[in-house]
Scaffold this active site. Structure first.
Site, PDB file in Angstrom:
ATOM      1  N   ARG A  17     -32.689 -21.908 -24.834  1.00 31.65           N
ATOM      2  CA  ARG A  17     -31.232 -22.279 -24.907  1.00 31.65           C
ATOM      3  C   ARG A  17     -31.190 -23.730 -24.312  1.00 31.65           C
ATOM      4  O   ARG A  17     -31.191 -24.058 -23.290  1.00 31.65           O
ATOM      5  CB  ARG A  17     -30.391 -21.375 -24.164  1.00 31.65           C
ATOM      6  CG  ARG A  17     -28.726 -21.739 -24.042  1.00 31.65           C
ATOM      7  CD  ARG A  17     -27.921 -21.181 -23.146  1.00 31.65           C
ATOM      8  NE  ARG A  17     -26.532 -21.511 -23.157  1.00 31.65           N
ATOM      9  CZ  ARG A  17     -25.670 -21.337 -22.096  1.00 31.65           C
ATOM     10  NH1 ARG A  17     -26.172 -20.627 -21.229  1.00 31.65           N
ATOM     11  NH2 ARG A  17     -24.721 -21.885 -22.316  1.00 31.65           N
ATOM     12  N   TYR A  22     -30.440 -26.953 -19.623  1.00 36.70           N
ATOM     13  CA  TYR A  22     -30.634 -25.718 -18.787  1.00 36.70           C
ATOM     14  C   TYR A  22     -32.143 -25.638 -18.382  1.00 36.70           C
ATOM     15  O   TYR A  22     -32.647 -24.714 -17.337  1.00 36.70           O
ATOM     16  CB  TYR A  22     -30.393 -24.498 -19.328  1.00 36.70           C
ATOM     17  CG  TYR A  22     -28.786 -24.425 -19.598  1.00 36.70           C
ATOM     18  CD1 TYR A  22     -28.043 -24.507 -18.670  1.00 36.70           C
ATOM     19  CD2 TYR A  22     -28.419 -24.387 -21.150  1.00 36.70           C
ATOM     20  CE1 TYR A  22     -26.417 -24.588 -18.988  1.00 36.70           C
ATOM     21  CE2 TYR A  22     -26.918 -24.533 -21.053  1.00 36.70           C
ATOM     22  CZ  TYR A  22     -26.236 -24.549 -20.170  1.00 36.70           C
ATOM     23  OH  TYR A  22     -24.886 -24.635 -20.420  1.00 36.70           O
ATOM     24  N   HIS A  79     -15.020 -20.293 -16.510  1.00 38.07           N
ATOM     25  CA  HIS A  79     -14.043 -21.220 -16.838  1.00 38.07           C
ATOM     26  C   HIS A  79     -12.697 -20.649 -17.261  1.00 38.07           C
ATOM     27  O   HIS A  79     -11.690 -21.311 -17.550  1.00 38.07           O
ATOM     28  CB  HIS A  79     -14.492 -22.166 -17.977  1.00 38.07           C
ATOM     29  CG  HIS A  79     -15.860 -22.812 -17.615  1.00 38.07           C
ATOM     30  ND1 HIS A  79     -15.960 -23.691 -16.300  1.00 38.07           N
ATOM     31  CD2 HIS A  79     -17.068 -22.790 -17.984  1.00 38.07           C
ATOM     32  CE1 HIS A  79     -17.433 -23.701 -16.184  1.00 38.07           C
ATOM     33  NE2 HIS A  79     -18.041 -23.243 -17.375  1.00 38.07           N
ATOM     34  N   ASP A  86     -10.526 -11.906 -10.083  1.00 38.69           N
ATOM     35  CA  ASP A  86      -9.706 -10.669  -9.239  1.00 38.69           C
ATOM     36  C   ASP A  86     -11.129  -9.814  -9.009  1.00 38.69           C
ATOM     37  O   ASP A  86     -10.784  -9.110  -7.672  1.00 38.69           O
ATOM     38  CB  ASP A  86      -8.847  -9.830 -10.240  1.00 38.69           C
ATOM     39  CG  ASP A  86      -7.642 -10.734 -10.516  1.00 38.69           C
ATOM     40  OD1 ASP A  86      -7.601 -11.808  -9.831  1.00 38.69           O
ATOM     41  OD2 ASP A  86      -6.688 -10.484 -11.538  1.00 38.69           O
ATOM     42  N   GLU A  97     -20.833 -19.049  -6.121  1.00 34.59           N
ATOM     43  CA  GLU A  97     -21.149 -19.431  -7.600  1.00 34.59           C
ATOM     44  C   GLU A  97     -21.997 -20.267  -7.710  1.00 34.59           C
ATOM     45  O   GLU A  97     -22.340 -21.168  -7.105  1.00 34.59           O
ATOM     46  CB  GLU A  97     -19.734 -20.234  -7.899  1.00 34.59           C
ATOM     47  CG  GLU A  97     -19.505 -20.656  -9.285  1.00 34.59           C
ATOM     48  CD  GLU A  97     -18.463 -21.685  -9.577  1.00 34.59           C
ATOM     49  OE1 GLU A  97     -17.512 -21.725  -8.595  1.00 34.59           O
ATOM     50  OE2 GLU A  97     -17.969 -22.058 -10.343  1.00 34.59           O
ATOM     51  N   SER A 101     -26.581 -26.373 -14.441  1.00 36.14           N
ATOM     52  CA  SER A 101     -26.196 -27.982 -14.849  1.00 36.14           C
ATOM     53  C   SER A 101     -24.994 -28.163 -13.681  1.00 36.14           C
ATOM     54  O   SER A 101     -24.407 -27.255 -13.012  1.00 36.14           O
ATOM     55  CB  SER A 101     -25.818 -27.641 -16.250  1.00 36.14           C
ATOM     56  OG  SER A 101     -24.590 -26.934 -16.489  1.00 36.14           O
ATOM     57  N   ARG A 106     -20.218 -32.542 -17.241  1.00 37.19           N
ATOM     58  CA  ARG A 106     -20.319 -32.308 -18.675  1.00 37.19           C
ATOM     59  C   ARG A 106     -18.864 -32.237 -19.263  1.00 37.19           C
ATOM     60  O   ARG A 106     -18.119 -32.870 -18.746  1.00 37.19           O
ATOM     61  CB  ARG A 106     -20.903 -30.840 -18.660  1.00 37.19           C
ATOM     62  CG  ARG A 106     -22.373 -30.691 -18.300  1.00 37.19           C
ATOM     63  CD  ARG A 106     -22.855 -29.501 -18.215  1.00 37.19           C
ATOM     64  NE  ARG A 106     -23.247 -29.222 -19.599  1.00 37.19           N
ATOM     65  CZ  ARG A 106     -23.337 -27.862 -20.060  1.00 37.19           C
ATOM     66  NH1 ARG A 106     -23.540 -26.876 -19.096  1.00 37.19           N
ATOM     67  NH2 ARG A 106     -23.579 -27.649 -21.178  1.00 37.19           N
ATOM     68  N   ARG A 110     -15.594 -27.627 -18.431  1.00 38.27           N
ATOM     69  CA  ARG A 110     -16.415 -27.035 -17.596  1.00 38.27           C
ATOM     70  C   ARG A 110     -16.042 -27.482 -16.000  1.00 38.27           C
ATOM     71  O   ARG A 110     -16.690 -27.201 -15.019  1.00 38.27           O
ATOM     72  CB  ARG A 110     -18.012 -27.351 -17.875  1.00 38.27           C
ATOM     73  CG  ARG A 110     -18.390 -26.760 -19.184  1.00 38.27           C
ATOM     74  CD  ARG A 110     -19.861 -26.986 -19.254  1.00 38.27           C
ATOM     75  NE  ARG A 110     -20.208 -27.239 -20.779  1.00 38.27           N
ATOM     76  CZ  ARG A 110     -20.317 -26.124 -21.480  1.00 38.27           C
ATOM     77  NH1 ARG A 110     -20.674 -24.738 -20.816  1.00 38.27           N
ATOM     78  NH2 ARG A 110     -20.870 -26.063 -22.654  1.00 38.27           N
TER      79      ARG A 110
HETATM   80  C1  DQA Z   1     -23.628 -22.731 -16.762  1.00 39.66           C
HETATM   81  C2  DQA Z   1     -22.601 -23.567 -17.170  1.00 39.66           C
HETATM   82  C3  DQA Z   1     -21.662 -23.214 -17.917  1.00 39.66           C
HETATM   83  O1  DQA Z   1     -20.549 -24.202 -18.192  1.00 39.66           O
HETATM   84  C4  DQA Z   1     -21.984 -22.564 -19.303  1.00 39.66           C
HETATM   85  O2  DQA Z   1     -21.003 -21.843 -19.899  1.00 39.66           O
HETATM   86  C5  DQA Z   1     -23.193 -21.581 -18.877  1.00 39.66           C
HETATM   87  C6  DQA Z   1     -24.238 -21.960 -18.144  1.00 39.66           C
HETATM   88  C7  DQA Z   1     -24.745 -23.363 -15.773  1.00 39.66           C
HETATM   89  O3  DQA Z   1     -25.340 -22.380 -15.411  1.00 39.66           O
HETATM   90  O4  DQA Z   1     -24.826 -24.165 -15.777  1.00 39.66           O
HETATM   91  O5  DQA Z   1     -23.348 -20.569 -19.630  1.00 39.66           O
HETATM   92  O6  DQA Z   1     -22.921 -21.534 -15.984  1.00 39.66           O
END
Ligand code: DQA
Length: 142
Positions: A17, A22, A79, A86, A97, A101, A106, A110
């Site tokens: 992908r 990535y 997003h 929740d 989190e 990327s 971006r 995002r």
């Molecule tokens: C992501 C960034 C997100 O915006 C995107 O939808 C992903 C991968 C990342 O690991 O950079 O699926 O979470």
């Protein structure tokens, strides 16, 4: 210490992908690197991936009393999923989190994370090492 790593939608396709965004590593190889780091640091890590919001929420719920921390790459749910926000608040387990990327460099959509306010912190932009950095944070009381 027991840590759960959760990956959300489309992250099962890592390796093929958008490799320019990535990287070339598959999710399996990233998980193997996380496991290797965990073994060296006496941490136990389990892995879960799903493309389905409800399954991720169920997994977060089932983590109660089982895990000390969660590394979460919620993919695009980051997003817009108030339900995952929740769920993170509900379980009272520290969640970091993670993004491979740099989501702030971006598309505009995002830059907004609706899960961030429910997490203890965020790591974004360090490729597969983002997961290790999150693990370091969770296992060192950072
Ligand atoms: C992501 C960034 C997100 O915006 C995107 O939808 C992903 C991968 C990342 O690991 O950079 O699926 O979470």
């Amino acid at each position: 210490m027991k840590i759960l790593t959760i990956n959300g939608p489309n992250l099962n396709l890592l390796g093929m992908r958008e490799p320019d965004v990535y990287g070339n590593s598959t999710l399996e190889s990233i998980n193997n690197e996380i496991s290797a780091y965990a073994v060296m640091n006496n941490v136990s890590v389990d892995f879960f991936q799903s493309n389905h919001e409800g399954d991720i929420i169920d997994k977060l719920h089932s983590a109660v009393d089982k895990y000390d921390g969660i590394v979460l790459n919620a993919g695009a749910f980051t997003h817009y999923s108030y339900a995952i926000h929740d769920a993170i608040r509900a379980i009272k387990i520290p969640v970091v989190e993670v993004h491979l990327s740099n989501v702030f460099a971006r598309e505009d959509f995002r830059s907004k994370s609706v899960i961030a306010p429910a997490c203890v912190g965020s790591v974004s932009g360090f490729g597969k090492k983002s997961y290790i950095l999150a693990l370091i944070a969770l296992t060192n009381n950072i």
